[in-house]
Design a protein around this motif. Structure first.
Motif, PDB file in Angstrom:
ATOM      1  N   PRO A 101       0.816  -1.229   0.000  1.00  0.00           N
ATOM      2  CA  PRO A 101       0.000   0.000   0.000  1.00  0.00           C
ATOM      3  C   PRO A 101       0.847   1.276   0.000  1.00  0.00           C
ATOM      4  CG  PRO A 101      -0.867  -1.587   1.575  1.00  0.00           C
ATOM      5  CD  PRO A 101       0.458  -2.120   1.135  1.00  0.00           C
ATOM      6  N   LYS A 102       2.028   1.213   0.620  1.00  0.00           N
ATOM      7  CA  LYS A 102       2.886   2.395   0.672  1.00  0.00           C
ATOM      8  C   LYS A 102       3.618   2.641  -0.654  1.00  0.00           C
ATOM      9  CE  LYS A 102       3.795   1.539   5.581  1.00  0.00           C
ATOM     10  NZ  LYS A 102       4.845   1.275   6.604  1.00  0.00           N
ATOM     11  N   PHE A 108       6.199   0.913 -10.628  1.00  0.00           N
ATOM     12  CA  PHE A 108       7.220  -0.012 -11.129  1.00  0.00           C
ATOM     13  C   PHE A 108       7.723  -0.903  -9.998  1.00  0.00           C
ATOM     14  CE2 PHE A 108      11.507  -1.272 -12.267  1.00  0.00           C
ATOM     15  CZ  PHE A 108      11.402  -1.604 -13.607  1.00  0.00           C
ATOM     16  N   LEU A 109       8.081  -0.292  -8.880  1.00  0.00           N
ATOM     17  CA  LEU A 109       8.567  -1.054  -7.730  1.00  0.00           C
ATOM     18  C   LEU A 109       7.455  -1.910  -7.143  1.00  0.00           C
ATOM     19  CD1 LEU A 109      10.762  -1.737  -5.690  1.00  0.00           C
ATOM     20  CD2 LEU A 109      10.181   0.349  -4.441  1.00  0.00           C
ATOM     21  N   ASN A 110       6.256  -1.362  -7.093  1.00  0.00           N
ATOM     22  CA  ASN A 110       5.113  -2.105  -6.565  1.00  0.00           C
ATOM     23  C   ASN A 110       4.883  -3.389  -7.363  1.00  0.00           C
ATOM     24  OD1 ASN A 110       2.235  -2.922  -6.206  1.00  0.00           O
ATOM     25  ND2 ASN A 110       2.174  -1.133  -4.895  1.00  0.00           N
ATOM     26  N   GLU A 111       4.966  -3.278  -8.676  1.00  0.00           N
ATOM     27  CA  GLU A 111       4.758  -4.450  -9.524  1.00  0.00           C
ATOM     28  C   GLU A 111       5.853  -5.495  -9.300  1.00  0.00           C
ATOM     29  OE1 GLU A 111       4.006  -5.526 -14.257  1.00  0.00           O
ATOM     30  OE2 GLU A 111       4.859  -3.583 -13.680  1.00  0.00           O
ATOM     31  N   GLY A 112       7.109  -5.035  -9.206  1.00  0.00           N
ATOM     32  CA  GLY A 112       8.215  -5.957  -9.000  1.00  0.00           C
ATOM     33  C   GLY A 112       8.110  -6.686  -7.676  1.00  0.00           C
ATOM     34  N   ILE A 113       7.815  -5.958  -6.597  1.00  0.00           N
ATOM     35  CA  ILE A 113       7.679  -6.576  -5.272  1.00  0.00           C
ATOM     36  C   ILE A 113       6.502  -7.550  -5.257  1.00  0.00           C
ATOM     37  CG2 ILE A 113       7.187  -6.132  -2.846  1.00  0.00           C
ATOM     38  CD1 ILE A 113       9.997  -5.361  -3.632  1.00  0.00           C
ATOM     39  N   ILE A 221      17.546   0.713 -10.650  1.00  0.00           N
ATOM     40  CA  ILE A 221      17.885   0.376  -9.259  1.00  0.00           C
ATOM     41  C   ILE A 221      16.817  -0.531  -8.660  1.00  0.00           C
ATOM     42  CG2 ILE A 221      18.101   1.334  -6.928  1.00  0.00           C
ATOM     43  CD1 ILE A 221      19.436   3.794  -8.223  1.00  0.00           C
ATOM     44  N   PHE A 222      15.544  -0.188  -8.889  1.00  0.00           N
ATOM     45  CA  PHE A 222      14.455  -1.018  -8.373  1.00  0.00           C
ATOM     46  C   PHE A 222      14.503  -2.421  -8.990  1.00  0.00           C
ATOM     47  CE2 PHE A 222      11.808   3.072  -7.718  1.00  0.00           C
ATOM     48  CZ  PHE A 222      12.374   3.251  -6.465  1.00  0.00           C
ATOM     49  N   LEU A 223      14.765  -2.489 -10.291  1.00  0.00           N
ATOM     50  CA  LEU A 223      14.850  -3.775 -10.965  1.00  0.00           C
ATOM     51  C   LEU A 223      15.968  -4.632 -10.361  1.00  0.00           C
ATOM     52  CD1 LEU A 223      14.734  -4.275 -14.835  1.00  0.00           C
ATOM     53  CD2 LEU A 223      16.292  -5.587 -13.421  1.00  0.00           C
ATOM     54  N   THR A 224      17.137  -4.008 -10.159  1.00  0.00           N
ATOM     55  CA  THR A 224      18.268  -4.722  -9.567  1.00  0.00           C
ATOM     56  C   THR A 224      17.930  -5.215  -8.170  1.00  0.00           C
ATOM     57  OG1 THR A 224      19.801  -3.325 -10.836  1.00  0.00           O
ATOM     58  CG2 THR A 224      20.715  -4.530  -8.973  1.00  0.00           C
ATOM     59  N   GLY A 225      17.249  -4.367  -7.388  1.00  0.00           N
ATOM     60  CA  GLY A 225      16.881  -4.748  -6.029  1.00  0.00           C
ATOM     61  C   GLY A 225      15.857  -5.863  -5.987  1.00  0.00           C
ATOM     62  N   VAL A 226      14.852  -5.785  -6.847  1.00  0.00           N
ATOM     63  CA  VAL A 226      13.816  -6.819  -6.884  1.00  0.00           C
ATOM     64  C   VAL A 226      14.433  -8.166  -7.270  1.00  0.00           C
ATOM     65  CG1 VAL A 226      11.790  -7.601  -8.162  1.00  0.00           C
ATOM     66  CG2 VAL A 226      11.893  -5.254  -7.311  1.00  0.00           C
ATOM     67  N   ALA A 227      15.311  -8.157  -8.277  1.00  0.00           N
ATOM     68  CA  ALA A 227      15.972  -9.405  -8.675  1.00  0.00           C
ATOM     69  C   ALA A 227      16.832  -9.956  -7.549  1.00  0.00           C
ATOM     70  CB  ALA A 227      16.816  -9.160  -9.926  1.00  0.00           C
TER      71      ALA A 227
END
Length: 256
Positions: A101-102, A108-113, A221-227
């Motif tokens: 929710p946050k 983009f980050l929400n979808e990856g997580i 950065i978000f993509l790298t973190g999610v992976a």
């Protein structure tokens, strides 16, 4: 939230020109409807010939959005990603459910997580998010291209207006009353074209391009973190990976 620096730059630039006009004579001498018609109308017409009305409208929306939103901060995105990674390391990927929710403001980050929580394959997550980044970069490049095209066309329309004014003047030399209006068209079209190109379209194109690069970097950065979370890697390794994406002056030291 308004982007004060861009607005101040535009206002200051036009204020300086306006002051010079007022101090040098009558401001009304710099207002000419035919010149505005040639430069503004001509620039719009040629730009939609090069792209489309939809592209021009999207560019206008992007400019308005860029002037009314907080600039992207890549170092803040890096720190946020490391916090999420550390949480996943300590409590597991399912603990990230409470963060969704946050993260609605970061789709983009929400979808990856969300995909990590659902247990999707890491390679599939990377492939999908890479496609998202590429599509976003293409959209931003087209928007910047519209503004750069307008910056190229407006001085050319000013030159065309100058030629129109000179032809009108030379064709009516026997009537002194037409020389002044014709010369106004000839000179003011060049003035309008130069102002629009160098004080409006080109600076806004540069701003959108810079913000696009920052947004692409944040999403990378978000993509790298999610992976990394999907592979259950140590957050310290993620910090090293993120710092390879950032310039040295903006490296994060989350675990120091």
């Amino acid at each position: 939230m308004l982007d004060i620096t861009t607005i101040l730059g535009l206002v200051a630039g036009f204020a300086l020109i306006g002051s010079a006009i007022v101090l040098g004579g009558s401001p009304l001498a710099f207002i000419d409807a035919p010149s505005v018609l040639i430069v503004v109308g001509g620039t719009f017409a040629v730009t939609i010939m090069s792209y489309s009305i939809a592209d021009v409208m999207v560019a206008g929306t992007a400019v308005a959005r860029a002037l009314s939103r907080k600039p992207v901060e890549t170092d803040a995105a890096a720190s946020q990603m490391l916090e999420i990674s550390e949480l996943a390391r300590r409590k597991g990927a399912l603990a990230l459910q409470s963060l969704l929710p946050k993260l609605r403001g970061l789709p983009f980050l929400n979808e990856g997580i969300s995909m990590v929580i659902d247990g999707a394959n890491v390679d599939e997550i990377e492939s999908l998010l890479n496609h998202r980044v590429d599509a976003m970069a293409a959209r931003h490049a087209r928007t910047v291209g519209v503004l750069r095209r307008a910056a190229e066309v407006s001085p050319a329309m000013g030159l065309i207006g100058t030629l129109v004014g000179l032809v009108q003047m030379l064709g009516n030399l026997d009537d002194p009353s037409t020389i002044g209006p014709s010369m106004a068209v000839a000179l003011l079209t060049t003035f309008y074209g130069a102002v629009l190109s160098n004080m409006v379209f080109a600076p806004l194109a540069a701003k959108l391009e810079r913000e696009s690069n920052d947004e692409i970097l944040c999403n990378t950065i978000f993509l790298t973190g999610v992976a990394s979370i999907g592979r259950r890697e140590n957050p310290r390794r993620l910090e090293m990976l993120i710092n390879t994406l950032l310039p040295p002056a903006r490296h994060v030291h989350y675990f120091d």
